[in-house]
Each structure stands twice: as C-alpha cells, then as structure tokens.
Design a protein around this motif. Structure first.
Motif, PDB file in Angstrom:
ATOM      1  N   ARG A  18       0.888  -1.165   0.000  1.00  0.00           N
ATOM      2  CA  ARG A  18       0.000   0.000   0.000  1.00  0.00           C
ATOM      3  C   ARG A  18       0.923   1.210   0.000  1.00  0.00           C
ATOM      4  O   ARG A  18       1.709   1.408   0.931  1.00  0.00           O
ATOM      5  N   VAL A  19       0.836   2.016  -1.059  1.00  0.00           N
ATOM      6  CA  VAL A  19       1.783   3.119  -1.248  1.00  0.00           C
ATOM      7  C   VAL A  19       1.008   4.425  -1.380  1.00  0.00           C
ATOM      8  O   VAL A  19       0.128   4.546  -2.241  1.00  0.00           O
ATOM      9  N   LYS A  20       1.340   5.398  -0.534  1.00  0.00           N
ATOM     10  CA  LYS A  20       0.706   6.717  -0.599  1.00  0.00           C
ATOM     11  C   LYS A  20       1.671   7.706  -1.236  1.00  0.00           C
ATOM     12  O   LYS A  20       2.830   7.816  -0.811  1.00  0.00           O
ATOM     13  N   VAL A  21       1.188   8.425  -2.272  1.00  0.00           N
ATOM     14  CA  VAL A  21       2.009   9.389  -2.997  1.00  0.00           C
ATOM     15  C   VAL A  21       1.196  10.677  -3.174  1.00  0.00           C
ATOM     16  O   VAL A  21      -0.019  10.680  -2.937  1.00  0.00           O
ATOM     17  N   PRO A  22       1.812  11.780  -3.582  1.00  0.00           N
ATOM     18  CA  PRO A  22       1.045  12.997  -3.871  1.00  0.00           C
ATOM     19  C   PRO A  22      -0.060  12.719  -4.887  1.00  0.00           C
ATOM     20  O   PRO A  22       0.126  11.939  -5.823  1.00  0.00           O
ATOM     21  N   THR A  23      -1.190  13.371  -4.718  1.00  0.00           N
ATOM     22  CA  THR A  23      -2.373  13.028  -5.516  1.00  0.00           C
ATOM     23  C   THR A  23      -2.233  13.363  -7.001  1.00  0.00           C
ATOM     24  O   THR A  23      -3.003  12.855  -7.816  1.00  0.00           O
ATOM     25  N   ASP A  24      -1.267  14.199  -7.368  1.00  0.00           N
ATOM     26  CA  ASP A  24      -1.088  14.509  -8.784  1.00  0.00           C
ATOM     27  C   ASP A  24      -0.091  13.570  -9.458  1.00  0.00           C
ATOM     28  O   ASP A  24       0.248  13.748 -10.631  1.00  0.00           O
ATOM     29  N   LEU A  25       0.365  12.564  -8.714  1.00  0.00           N
ATOM     30  CA  LEU A  25       1.312  11.593  -9.256  1.00  0.00           C
ATOM     31  C   LEU A  25       0.714  10.190  -9.172  1.00  0.00           C
ATOM     32  O   LEU A  25      -0.286   9.960  -8.492  1.00  0.00           O
ATOM     33  N   MET A  26       1.350   9.239  -9.853  1.00  0.00           N
ATOM     34  CA  MET A  26       0.901   7.844  -9.831  1.00  0.00           C
ATOM     35  C   MET A  26       2.075   6.949  -9.458  1.00  0.00           C
ATOM     36  O   MET A  26       3.224   7.226  -9.834  1.00  0.00           O
ATOM     37  N   ALA A  27       1.779   5.887  -8.729  1.00  0.00           N
ATOM     38  CA  ALA A  27       2.782   4.901  -8.347  1.00  0.00           C
ATOM     39  C   ALA A  27       2.576   3.620  -9.143  1.00  0.00           C
ATOM     40  O   ALA A  27       1.436   3.196  -9.371  1.00  0.00           O
ATOM     41  N   VAL A  28       3.682   3.008  -9.553  1.00  0.00           N
ATOM     42  CA  VAL A  28       3.657   1.689 -10.186  1.00  0.00           C
ATOM     43  C   VAL A  28       4.769   0.854  -9.572  1.00  0.00           C
ATOM     44  O   VAL A  28       5.770   1.385  -9.110  1.00  0.00           O
ATOM     45  N   MET A  29       4.574  -0.476  -9.571  1.00  0.00           N
ATOM     46  CA  MET A  29       5.559  -1.371  -8.969  1.00  0.00           C
ATOM     47  C   MET A  29       5.751  -2.604  -9.858  1.00  0.00           C
ATOM     48  O   MET A  29       5.051  -2.790 -10.860  1.00  0.00           O
ATOM     49  N   SER A  30       6.686  -3.426  -9.455  1.00  0.00           N
ATOM     50  CA  SER A  30       6.888  -4.718 -10.119  1.00  0.00           C
ATOM     51  C   SER A  30       5.830  -5.691  -9.603  1.00  0.00           C
ATOM     52  O   SER A  30       6.125  -6.688  -8.948  1.00  0.00           O
ATOM     53  N   ALA A  31       4.593  -5.397  -9.957  1.00  0.00           N
ATOM     54  CA  ALA A  31       3.443  -6.127  -9.410  1.00  0.00           C
ATOM     55  C   ALA A  31       2.220  -5.785 -10.270  1.00  0.00           C
ATOM     56  O   ALA A  31       2.362  -5.258 -11.367  1.00  0.00           O
ATOM     57  N   GLN A  57      -4.316   4.263 -14.466  1.00  0.00           N
ATOM     58  CA  GLN A  57      -4.565   5.699 -14.412  1.00  0.00           C
ATOM     59  C   GLN A  57      -4.473   6.173 -12.965  1.00  0.00           C
ATOM     60  O   GLN A  57      -4.539   5.379 -12.027  1.00  0.00           O
ATOM     61  N   LYS A  58      -4.319   7.470 -12.800  1.00  0.00           N
ATOM     62  CA  LYS A  58      -4.242   8.060 -11.466  1.00  0.00           C
ATOM     63  C   LYS A  58      -5.591   7.959 -10.762  1.00  0.00           C
ATOM     64  O   LYS A  58      -6.641   7.899 -11.408  1.00  0.00           O
ATOM     65  N   ASN A  59      -5.550   7.965  -9.426  1.00  0.00           N
ATOM     66  CA  ASN A  59      -6.791   8.066  -8.656  1.00  0.00           C
ATOM     67  C   ASN A  59      -6.762   9.335  -7.817  1.00  0.00           C
ATOM     68  O   ASN A  59      -5.734  10.031  -7.754  1.00  0.00           O
ATOM     69  N   GLU A  60      -7.846   9.650  -7.186  1.00  0.00           N
ATOM     70  CA  GLU A  60      -7.966  10.917  -6.452  1.00  0.00           C
ATOM     71  C   GLU A  60      -7.313  10.871  -5.078  1.00  0.00           C
ATOM     72  O   GLU A  60      -7.032  11.924  -4.494  1.00  0.00           O
ATOM     73  N   THR A  61      -7.068   9.695  -4.550  1.00  0.00           N
ATOM     74  CA  THR A  61      -6.563   9.580  -3.182  1.00  0.00           C
ATOM     75  C   THR A  61      -5.041   9.588  -3.102  1.00  0.00           C
ATOM     76  O   THR A  61      -4.478   9.897  -2.053  1.00  0.00           O
ATOM     77  N   GLY A  62      -4.379   9.214  -4.181  1.00  0.00           N
ATOM     78  CA  GLY A  62      -2.927   9.059  -4.128  1.00  0.00           C
ATOM     79  C   GLY A  62      -2.489   7.798  -3.410  1.00  0.00           C
ATOM     80  O   GLY A  62      -1.306   7.626  -3.103  1.00  0.00           O
ATOM     81  N   ILE A  63      -3.418   6.887  -3.144  1.00  0.00           N
ATOM     82  CA  ILE A  63      -3.110   5.623  -2.473  1.00  0.00           C
ATOM     83  C   ILE A  63      -3.274   4.493  -3.484  1.00  0.00           C
ATOM     84  O   ILE A  63      -4.335   4.359  -4.108  1.00  0.00           O
ATOM     85  N   TYR A  64      -2.252   3.677  -3.613  1.00  0.00           N
ATOM     86  CA  TYR A  64      -2.261   2.593  -4.600  1.00  0.00           C
ATOM     87  C   TYR A  64      -1.940   1.270  -3.909  1.00  0.00           C
ATOM     88  O   TYR A  64      -1.077   1.210  -3.023  1.00  0.00           O
ATOM     89  N   GLU A  65      -2.686   0.237  -4.309  1.00  0.00           N
ATOM     90  CA  GLU A  65      -2.511  -1.104  -3.742  1.00  0.00           C
ATOM     91  C   GLU A  65      -1.876  -2.008  -4.796  1.00  0.00           C
ATOM     92  O   GLU A  65      -2.234  -1.963  -5.979  1.00  0.00           O
ATOM     93  N   PHE A  66      -0.937  -2.859  -4.366  1.00  0.00           N
ATOM     94  CA  PHE A  66      -0.201  -3.722  -5.280  1.00  0.00           C
ATOM     95  C   PHE A  66      -0.147  -5.153  -4.742  1.00  0.00           C
ATOM     96  O   PHE A  66      -0.183  -5.373  -3.531  1.00  0.00           O
ATOM     97  N   ASP A  67      -0.024  -6.099  -5.666  1.00  0.00           N
ATOM     98  CA  ASP A  67       0.085  -7.512  -5.288  1.00  0.00           C
ATOM     99  C   ASP A  67       1.010  -8.219  -6.265  1.00  0.00           C
ATOM    100  O   ASP A  67       0.901  -8.038  -7.480  1.00  0.00           O
ATOM    101  N   MET A  68       1.944  -8.978  -5.729  1.00  0.00           N
ATOM    102  CA  MET A  68       2.816  -9.835  -6.534  1.00  0.00           C
ATOM    103  C   MET A  68       2.728 -11.247  -5.971  1.00  0.00           C
ATOM    104  O   MET A  68       3.419 -11.601  -5.007  1.00  0.00           O
ATOM    105  N   PRO A  69       1.832 -12.090  -6.534  1.00  0.00           N
ATOM    106  CA  PRO A  69       1.640 -13.436  -5.988  1.00  0.00           C
ATOM    107  C   PRO A  69       2.724 -14.419  -6.405  1.00  0.00           C
ATOM    108  O   PRO A  69       2.858 -15.470  -5.780  1.00  0.00           O
TER     109      PRO A  69
END
Length: 634
Positions: A199-212, A217-229
């Motif tokens: 669970r990664v929180k970033v500034p709301t005008d930016l987007m986070a991506v991971m190896s997962a 697209q961006k969301n309004e909260t700046g919070i992104y959830e990731f999963d690498m099973p």
C-alpha cells in the motif's frame, strides 16, 4: 568477511546442511498472520551455497511474504512506513537477521504488535548494517517501522527540470544487485524468493507503479494497492512514482511513461506483444500475467531492468525507428532466465544474463531474421573482447568469486556475451532442436527456483551432454579465463560490406565512396567502432559533414561517435558531448566517455568541468562508478 558472516558460514559447513527452500511447506500468510490462498506452486530450491553478499541468516529463518505500507514524500525525499515480514523459522532460532543500509529503524514488533528486542549490528561499508530481531520458534510476522535517508543508494529523486514534462518530480528505485536493502529492510539475497503486497501513498497529482499488479490511471486519493503473488528475489522489488500515463500495446502488454512521451514510446514498442508470443513459442508459457514497460527519465543508469511485470527502461532506446528494441527483447527474456530461474548468488550472475542474451537473440531472429541477429551477435563479440582486454584474469570466468567485492563488479560482458557464446556453442554441438527442448525443460523444471553454476553444470551433463554423447569443454568455458578457441564464429555479410566501405574510405580519402543510405544502427556501430587508429580530426570532420554523426538522435550511435572523437582529437563534438553527458544517465554510455576523456590531462579537466554540473543528474549506480574514474570526491 565479517565475524558474524564467518560464524554462520562455519556452522553451515560443519553441519553439512543444505539451504534448500521448499515454499510448498511454508505457511502462506498475510501481514496479520492469517493464512491466505496459495496462488501458484513453488518448487524446491536445492541451493547449498551461501550468499556472501548478505548479512542475514536466511538459512536459519527466512521471509516468505512481505507487505509494505509506505508513504513517499518528495518534500523530504524519503520513504517511510512499515515492512511486515511473514517468516518461516527453519531451525527454531531465537533471532532473525535482516539487511539494511542507510535506513533509520524506529521500532520492531512481532505477531501483530507484540513487543520484542532488536539491535543494529556492526556496519559494513559494502553490505550495510544487520538488523537483529529477537523471535521465538512460533513467531509468524515481524513488523519493522523505518524510513530512508539521503544516503539511500536505491532511490533517485528527480526535480521537475530533470523530467520530460518539466513540471512534476519523479522518483524510482533500482534494486539490483544489493540496493534493495537501502530502501526496504529485507534479507538481501537472491537465494530466497518472496511474494509481496504493498500500500503506497504518494502525492495526488502523481501515480505509483511497482513490479506487481498495476493501475492504468491516477486516482484521487494518491493511495495505490499492489500484489505480486509470484515469488521473486528481493532485488526485483521496484517502485516508480511520477506524472505517468499508460498506453496499451495489446491485451497483455503496454507502456507507462510521462504524458509528453507516451505517443513516441507506444510507437517504438509496438512489437512488444509479438515478442511475448515469439518467446512463448520458444520456451514455454509466460507466467507473469502482464508484460509492461515503463520508460523512465534519462538518469536511469541501465538500459533496462527486468523488474517482473514492469520492465524499467531508459529513454535512450526511443530512437524513432524501432532500431534499439532488442533491449526490450532482452528484458522480456528475463521473464524466464533471471526472474523465473534465478542465480542463487551473484557469483552465478551469468546464469541470469548469458541465458537472457541467448534468448533475446532467438526472439529477435524469429521477428527480424538471422542477418539482423548475426549483427547483434558480432557487436556482442566485440564488446566481449574489449572487456576481456580490460578485466583481470580472475574476472574473465563465468563462475566468479566476488568475496569482498561489490556484485556490480561482475556485471560485465563476460556474464552476458561469454555466457551467450557458451550457450550458442551448446546449440551448435547438440543441434538447435535438441537444445531448445533442453532449455524448455530446464525452465519448466526450475521455475520459481534459484540455481548455482554447479547445479546447472550437473543438470547440463545429465540432460544434454550425456544423453546426446556430446564433447564440450564445459569446465574451460565456465571456470577458465578468456574465450576458448572453439567460440562460435559469426559471419555477417552486411558487416562485411561495411568493412569494405571503411577500407575504401581510407584508400580513397573520400566519403563519397560510402553508401550508407540503407544502413541500420548496427551497421553504423560497426563502422564507427572500426575506424582505424591514427584517424585524423580532418577525416572525422569529413564523415561528420556528410553524415551529421555529432547531431545523431540515436544514443547508441552518438555515444560511440563521441568516444572515437575523443580518441582521435576531434573537438568539434564538445558542445554536443557536454549536452549528452548532462542529459543521459545510462552507465553504459557514461563510463566509456568519461574514461576516454580522463586519458589526457586536458580531457580530464574537461571531464571534471562537465561532471561537476552533471553528477546530480545521475543515479548512485552511475556516479559511484564515475567518481572512481575521475578521482572525484564530492
């Protein structure tokens, strides 16, 4: 070797125990310690060689799953939060040890908040500081509260002016080889594999991506959830945060980059889906769900980094004519060799890269033909011979001994190109059909495992050499210095024509004899590399006036042209050279150019003047190497 490491190693040898890992027997839990459904089958890792580049006790107690809950602050240039490790206590020990480097550890608890004791061990300049946490044989989770510092080597914080859009900041991580421990407390070895979520929180005008799994697209909260099973070694944990947009290539491939670059990048990478299909036809199903690429800002120190599901790539591959996309084929091939089957230690790095170069060229051959691939192979051979000339004999073998050395010291063309030519020799000796069947089975039987060189050699003997009664000097290739005499010979009719043009140029003294109208990037590289010693600045000017090489928008051509110009005293490049060094952060280009400049007092003075302005544009991986070349002390 530090006392702690030596003690663990002696215990291992005296007990004759194996570091075998069997994730099927491990408890598969979420960060709260509750059992979750297993996503894939993980097979046993039979490695029994300790990794000398970790301070952890992964052979006694190991992480099986990691959950990150972190925030990214551009104002403070730091990542902070918690890393929750689900662990397996293999030997009932009372302590688990993690790798850290330049991290602040504020608190550690176990099993959902239970107090425990922890201490930071002795600092090692190369490996960092061990974090020692008290546990019991029944402990299921270890939660570490931490934050990064300005000494964190894995993170590159970019000001808006260092990005394509010039308006918003950017941050990305680089984990390979042993840098992940500087942004996450982990057991920093490729010998074990973990699943992870975040669970990664970033500034709301930016987007986070991971190896997962990733958003598109961006969301309004700046919070992104990731999963690498799928379980991965920790050096493949990766995060990028910026003003990002996404364009699909097909139903399972796509590209992320800054909005202003999206159209160009999508055009350049249009063959990605075809590459995945071609790879599957060769060596089996792609097992990572999606294959996307993020094209990063110019400071990224490598051509590409094979972070699973999301290759990190340099913008220097965006040439406008799709001529440099072999790099994408290479990073895709890592989805089998490196990500699916991983070197157990950095001494076995060739098992990642030699296989990947071979696989990459098979993909390129299937898409673009043998002539194209032969040019790639010959350029690779030239790189290899240059490396052999530069490296000490001990660093010329495939199997390395990197004790007390940084793993990056072994990331040379020996691993990549000598490894490739060894596999090409095996293909020629066994026949392509037999070798393809062998490799496909190898990937299938070792998927989601790690492997040592010795284990591979044993597998090779049992499954290819003996069944087909082959005679191959395996030990000379794997353990010997230099390049054996039976290295496969590659012939390129297109390069032969280039060499004829070179001879005619020197014989006639005129550029009019050179017809380069249909040359590819690879033919230009071959031409420039083979300009003769003693070429005059006047001759360089003749070539430049006709072909405008100093103004080339192709980074590969520009880099080798600049290097030769430095060697031959052609100073007309100075303005463009400085602009190139100010913009590009790819170590492959920077090191030869700064090294060439440093050969003379005048050149070194010029190099230092540029470097003082450019250094802040480079990632740690790059400037750490260049500091040594120039004797620069910040």
């Amino acid at each position: 070797m530090k006392l702690f490491q030596l003690f663990v190693y002696i215990l291992l040898i005296s007990a004759l125990v194996s570091c075998a890992e069997n994730a099927d027997d491990a408890e598969n839990q979420d960060p709260k310690g509750e059992e979750v459904e297993k996503e894939i089958e993980v097979v046993k890792d039979n490695s029994n060689e300790m990794d000398e580049h970790t301070l952890s006790n992964y052979n006694e107690a190991k992480t099986t799953h990691l959950h990150l809950d972190i925030a990214v602050s551009f104002d403070e240039k730091k990542i902070s939060g918690t890393a929750i490790h689900t662990i397996e206590n293999l030997k009932g020990v009372e302590e688990i040890v993690f790798d850290t480097k330049a991290l602040i550890i504020s608190d550690v608890t176990i099993d959902g908040g239970q107090a425990t004791t922890f201490e930071m061990g002795e600092y090692d300049e190369l490996l960092g500081t061990p974090l020692k946490v008290a546990i019991t044989p029944e402990t299921k989770t270890v939660e570490i509260a931490y934050e990064t510092t300005d000494k964190t080597e894995a993170l590159d914080w970019l000001q808006p002016g260092q990005t394509a859009g010039k308006e918003k900041p950017f941050m990305y991580t680089q984990g390979q080889s042993i840098f992940t421990r500087s942004w996450i407390p982990v057991q920093g070895t490729p010998a074990i594999r973990i699943t992870y979520s975040a669970r990664v929180k970033v500034p709301t005008d930016l987007m986070a991506v991971m190896s997962a799994s990733n958003p598109v697209q961006k969301n309004e909260t700046g919070i992104y959830e990731f999963d690498m099973p799928q379980p991965i070694p920790c050096y493949l944990l990766a995060l990028a945060v910026g003003d990002l947009a996404f364009a699909p290539i097909d139903n399972r491939t796509g590209v992320y980059t800054e909005p202003s670059m999206l159209e160009d990048c999508a055009y350049e990478l249009a063959d990605m889906g075809n590459m995945v299909t071609a790879a599957e036809k060769l060596y089996g199903k792609y097992l990572w769900d999606r294959y996307d690429v993020i094209v990063l800002p110019p400071s990224f120190p490598f051509g590409g980094m094979e972070n699973p599901r999301l290759t990190f790539a340099t913008p220097t591959i965006i040439a406008g004519d799709r001529s440099l996309v072999a790099l994408i084929a290479h990073e895709l091939a890592h989805s089998w060799s490196g990500n699916l089957v991983t070197n157990s230690t950095w001494n076995d790095f060739w098992l990642n890269e030699g296989f990947t170069v071979y696989f990459e060229r098979r993909i390129m051959e299937s898409l673009y033909g043998k002539d194209y691939t032969d040019m790639l192979a010959l350029l690779g051979y030239q790189d290899l011979m240059r490396t052999i000339d530069e490296e000490e004999p001990a660093m010329q073998s495939l199997k390395l001994n990197l004790i007390n050395k940084h793993p990056d010291d072994g990331m040379t063309d020996v691993a990549y190109e000598k490894g490739y030519f060894f596999l090409r020799l095996l293909e020629q000796t066994a026949g392509r059909d037999n070798f393809d069947a062998f490799l496909k089975t190898y990937f299938e039987e070792h998927k989601f495992q790690t492997i040592t060189t010795e284990e591979f050699v044993d597998y090779l003997n049992k499954n290819l050499i003996k069944p087909h009664n082959l005679s191959v000097n395996v030990d000379e290739w794997v353990y010997g210095e230099g390049v054996p005499d039976n290295c496969p010979k590659v012939v390129s009719t297109r390069f032969n024509a280039v060499e004829a043009s070179i001879e005619q140029f020197y014989k006639s003294g005129s550029v009019e004899s050179i017809d380069a109208s249909e040359w590819t990037t690879h033919e230009w590289l071959h031409f420039i590399r083979h300009l003769k010693e003693g070429t005059t600045p006047e001759q360089m000017a003749m070539l430049d006036d006709k072909f405008h090489l100093t103004q080339s928008g192709n980074s590969e051509i520009a880099a080798i042209w600049f290097e030769k110009s430095i060697n031959f005293g052609y100073d007309a490049i100075d303005k463009e050279l400085e602009a190139f060094l100010m913009k590009v952060g790819r170590r492959k280009f920077l090191m030869p150019l700064y090294t060439a400049l440093a050969e003379t007092p005048e050149g070194k003075e010029k190099a230092l003047a540029i470097y003082k302005k450019a250094r802040s544009n480079y990632h740690y991986v790059s400037f750490n190497s260049i500091d040594k070349v120039l004797g620069y002390q910040p």
